[in-house]
Enzyme design. Structure first.
Site, PDB file in Angstrom:
ATOM      1  N   ASP A  43     -10.025  -5.879  -1.214  1.00 16.35           N
ATOM      2  CA  ASP A  43      -9.093  -5.433  -0.115  1.00 16.35           C
ATOM      3  C   ASP A  43      -9.788  -4.602   0.647  1.00 16.35           C
ATOM      4  O   ASP A  43     -10.494  -3.593   0.445  1.00 16.35           O
ATOM      5  CB  ASP A  43      -7.973  -4.274  -1.129  1.00 16.35           C
ATOM      6  CG  ASP A  43      -6.919  -3.707  -0.171  1.00 16.35           C
ATOM      7  OD1 ASP A  43      -6.927  -4.082   0.972  1.00 16.35           O
ATOM      8  OD2 ASP A  43      -6.202  -2.853  -0.555  1.00 16.35           O
ATOM      9  N   ASP A 103       0.996  -1.219  -0.087  1.00 18.14           N
ATOM     10  CA  ASP A 103      -0.060   0.092  -0.094  1.00 18.14           C
ATOM     11  C   ASP A 103       0.929   1.176  -0.010  1.00 18.14           C
ATOM     12  O   ASP A 103       1.627   1.371   1.038  1.00 18.14           O
ATOM     13  CB  ASP A 103      -0.925   0.168   1.145  1.00 18.14           C
ATOM     14  CG  ASP A 103      -2.107  -1.058   0.978  1.00 18.14           C
ATOM     15  OD1 ASP A 103      -2.770  -1.037   0.054  1.00 18.14           O
ATOM     16  OD2 ASP A 103      -2.409  -1.919   1.959  1.00 18.14           O
ATOM     17  N   HIS A 109      -0.380  -1.143  -4.616  1.00 19.24           N
ATOM     18  CA  HIS A 109      -1.745  -0.498  -4.674  1.00 19.24           C
ATOM     19  C   HIS A 109      -1.445   0.924  -4.277  1.00 19.24           C
ATOM     20  O   HIS A 109      -0.954   1.414  -3.150  1.00 19.24           O
ATOM     21  CB  HIS A 109      -2.468  -1.080  -3.486  1.00 19.24           C
ATOM     22  CG  HIS A 109      -3.801  -0.370  -3.308  1.00 19.24           C
ATOM     23  ND1 HIS A 109      -4.755  -0.632  -2.353  1.00 19.24           N
ATOM     24  CD2 HIS A 109      -4.619   0.398  -4.177  1.00 19.24           C
ATOM     25  CE1 HIS A 109      -5.744   0.221  -2.302  1.00 19.24           C
ATOM     26  NE2 HIS A 109      -5.618   0.645  -3.533  1.00 19.24           N
TER      27      HIS A 109
END
Ligand code: DX5
Ligand code: ZN
Length: 228
Positions: free
Chosen positions: A177, A36, A67
């Site tokens: 997610d 992330d 991501h």
């Protein structure tokens, strides 16, 4: 039904034990390391820094699943060591140059996924759907671990699967997610998800080891395939 995969959310590891946690994930044969990246603008949080993420690459050969929750993905992406076989997810919201992001990821040999927040319509993906490798359905509002599932995102998982199938893209993935707990993973599988981001709701919990968490999550996903 597409084969399932588990992607470990690296923002949820114990950073005082980073090396040993990565070794445990290697031993558990996790499918991806979910990275992330947050810039404090697109979401009100900051992580994971490129120097640390690039250093993680020396500790594993497992592919990374990036991501990007950032306002300027095309300037941020080159800071990261993106390799053949990785996944790159870029949000459709506020991104004026999504196709350029796609070109960059492909040039690196990575799969390209479009990410959508819970309140975003899948219709925004339409112009790039023929070129993508998957859709990341955020099942919480992005930014923080430990949130509760936004319930209407479950039907969006099915809509994303249908959108891909309607274009003949059966090999493409639907990733989920956010609050992928054991019961939610089972449900999300039924709704059509195939890549599951494992965070504080599943694999990273004090009560059991990473290996046990991965095992429990895989079992929950399997359960979603066999139940009616
Ligand atoms: C948010 C993150 C998370 C998180 C998942 O943007 O991608 O959704 O790591 O962990 P939990 O299980 O805490 O939602
Ligand atoms: Zn994420």
């Amino acid at each position: 039904m597409k084969q399932s995969a588990v992607s470990a959310s690296m923002m949820c590891i114990d950073f005082t034990e980073m090396k040993s946690q990565i070794e445990q994930l290697n031993r558990a044969q996790i499918d991806y390391f979910h990275i992330d990246v947050m810039d404090g603008h697109f979401v009100p949080n900051l992580m994971l820094c490129s120097d640390i993420v690039n250093a993680m690459r020396a500790l594993t050969t497992i592919p990374f699943d990036y991501h990007f929750m950032v306002e300027q993905p095309n300037s941020i992406m080159p800071l990261f060591d993106i390799r053949q076989g990785d996944i790159v997810s870029i949000h459709v919201e506020g991104n004026w140059h999504l196709q350029k992001s796609l070109q960059y990821a492909k040039q690196k040999g990575a799969g390209f996924f479009v990410a959508t927040n819970p309140g975003t319509s899948l219709s925004l993906i339409d112009a790039v759907v023929d070129e993508i490798d998957g859709i990341l359905v955020m099942t919480v509002n992005p930014g923080f671990a430990g949130q509760k599932l936004v319930a209407n995102t479950l039907s969006k998982i099915t809509a994303a699967r249908q959108l891909l199938d309607s274009r003949g893209k059966y090999d493409c993935s639907v990733q989920v997610d956010g609050n992928v707990s054991f019961p939610n993973a089972c449900l999300m599988r039924k709704y059509g998800a195939d890549i599951f981001v494992a965070g504080s709701s599943s694999v990273f919990q004090k009560e059991f080891s990473i290996a046990e968490g991965v095992e429990k999550l895989r079992r929950a996903i399997k359960q979603g395939e066999t139940d009616e």
